[in-house]
Write a protein that holds these residues in place. Structure first.
Motif, PDB file in Angstrom:
ATOM      1  N   THR A   1      37.201  78.674  41.912  1.00 21.13           N
ATOM      2  CA  THR A   1      38.028  78.802  40.963  1.00 21.13           C
ATOM      3  C   THR A   1      39.423  79.127  41.668  1.00 21.13           C
ATOM      4  OG1 THR A   1      38.694  80.691  39.645  1.00 21.13           O
ATOM      5  CG2 THR A   1      37.824  81.397  41.609  1.00 21.13           C
ATOM      6  N   ALA A   2      40.215  78.939  40.958  1.00 20.10           N
ATOM      7  CA  ALA A   2      41.832  78.910  41.367  1.00 20.10           C
ATOM      8  C   ALA A   2      42.553  79.454  40.123  1.00 20.10           C
ATOM      9  CB  ALA A   2      42.320  77.721  42.078  1.00 20.10           C
ATOM     10  N   ASP A   3      43.890  79.961  40.582  1.00 17.83           N
ATOM     11  CA  ASP A   3      44.829  80.348  39.371  1.00 17.83           C
ATOM     12  C   ASP A   3      45.151  79.154  38.621  1.00 17.83           C
ATOM     13  OD1 ASP A   3      45.019  82.854  40.587  1.00 17.83           O
ATOM     14  OD2 ASP A   3      46.702  82.565  41.581  1.00 17.83           O
ATOM     15  N   ALA A   4      45.452  79.493  37.230  1.00 21.61           N
ATOM     16  CA  ALA A   4      45.621  78.240  36.268  1.00 21.61           C
ATOM     17  C   ALA A   4      46.891  77.537  36.677  1.00 21.61           C
ATOM     18  CB  ALA A   4      45.680  78.626  34.949  1.00 21.61           C
ATOM     19  N   ASP A   5      47.923  78.199  37.122  1.00 19.95           N
ATOM     20  CA  ASP A   5      49.253  77.607  37.439  1.00 19.95           C
ATOM     21  C   ASP A   5      49.007  76.709  38.745  1.00 19.95           C
ATOM     22  OD1 ASP A   5      50.451  78.998  35.225  1.00 19.95           O
ATOM     23  OD2 ASP A   5      51.237  80.556  36.647  1.00 19.95           O
ATOM     24  N   ILE A   6      48.371  77.093  39.640  1.00 24.75           N
ATOM     25  CA  ILE A   6      48.195  76.424  40.842  1.00 24.75           C
ATOM     26  C   ILE A   6      47.341  75.033  40.575  1.00 24.75           C
ATOM     27  CG2 ILE A   6      46.993  76.282  43.077  1.00 24.75           C
ATOM     28  CD1 ILE A   6      47.678  79.144  43.459  1.00 24.75           C
ATOM     29  N   ARG A   7      46.298  75.113  39.708  1.00 23.78           N
ATOM     30  CA  ARG A   7      45.648  74.160  39.422  1.00 23.78           C
ATOM     31  C   ARG A   7      46.362  73.166  38.548  1.00 23.78           C
ATOM     32  NH1 ARG A   7      41.298  75.206  35.728  1.00 23.78           N
ATOM     33  NH2 ARG A   7      42.072  77.507  35.430  1.00 23.78           N
ATOM     34  N   ALA A   8      47.272  73.635  37.603  1.00 27.51           N
ATOM     35  CA  ALA A   8      47.958  72.623  36.905  1.00 27.51           C
ATOM     36  C   ALA A   8      49.178  71.954  37.834  1.00 27.51           C
ATOM     37  CB  ALA A   8      48.822  73.555  35.824  1.00 27.51           C
TER      38      ALA A   8
END
Length: 234
Positions: free
Chosen positions: A151-158
């Motif tokens: 898992t990872a923060d959505a902003d970081i993944r984007a």
């Protein structure tokens, strides 16, 4: 050393495939990208005009043609697996934003999942594989000896996905479009009726929001060694 199955699940654009490929190479296992298989089915639908202008899918036609869709993996000159659809190398084509925007819809269809899961299970019979996706540890290989949920923060993944697209020459897609697409895929993946994305009860959780690739690899290899050593001792 006894061979095991390594199942890596998690949200989109969190580096699952990169870490799974690297782990497989490090331990001498075969890597299978289950997400690429669903992307290949989606590309087939696009190429054969199974989507109408409003992006509605003709599921009846797809059901009739699903057995005509042959997906396999071949190693390239660098020793990395690339996806082939009916004999054609489609590794680059399946990474497009068009495919990304439609793949969650295709992968939610029960008969598509059943076909792909059967193929994945066949590939994993001999063990010694690393497979990543959304339901590997929960549906495809519930008995896998090593399960990892990433898992990872959505902003970081984007941001990671946006940077990847830019590096491949995509100058049209905006960060906001990537983030919106990612959040929509997260929602569809978690709420679909057939094999929704969820963390297996016995999965090891890896939040890589603020980890380097080297740190992730060290974490994975340490866990792999712990599990394979423990298995040998029992």
């Amino acid at each position: 050393m006894k061979k095991i199955v390594v199942a890596i699940d998690g949200f989109s654009s969190n580096g699952k495939s990169t870490m799974a490929k690297s782990l497989a190479r490090a331990v001498g296992y075969i890597y299978i990208d289950s997400g690429a298989m669903y992307r290949a089915v989606t590309l087939y639908c696009i190429m054969h005009r199974l989507f109408d202008n409003d992006k509605n899918l003709d599921e009846g036609r797809l059901h009739n043609e699903i057995n005509n869709i042959k997906i396999d993996f071949h190693l390239n000159s660098e020793g990395l697996p690339e996806t082939y659809l009916n004999g054609e190398n489609v590794e680059a084509k399946i990474r497009s934003m068009e495919v990304s925007g439609l793949v969650s819809r295709v992968s939610a269809i029960p008969f598509v999942r059943h076909a792909m899961v059967a193929l994945q299970q066949e590939m994993g019979k001999a063990k010694g594989i690393v497979m990543d996706g959304r339901d590997i540890g929960t549906v495809v290989f519930p008995e896998a000896e090593m399960k990892v949920f990433v898992t990872a923060d959505a902003d970081i993944r984007a941001q990671r996905r946006y940077d990847e697209l830019k590096s491949k020459g995509d100058t049209k897609t905006t960060y906001e479009e990537v983030l919106e697409n990612l959040k929509a895929r997260d929602h569809m993946d978690q709420t679909r009726e057939e094999a929704p994305l969820r963390q297996a009860d016995d999965a090891l959780v890896l939040d890589n929001s603020h980890m380097t690739i080297d740190q992730q690899m060290q974490w994975l290899i340490d866990k792999f060694k712990q599990i394979t050593t423990t298995d040998e001792q029992h």
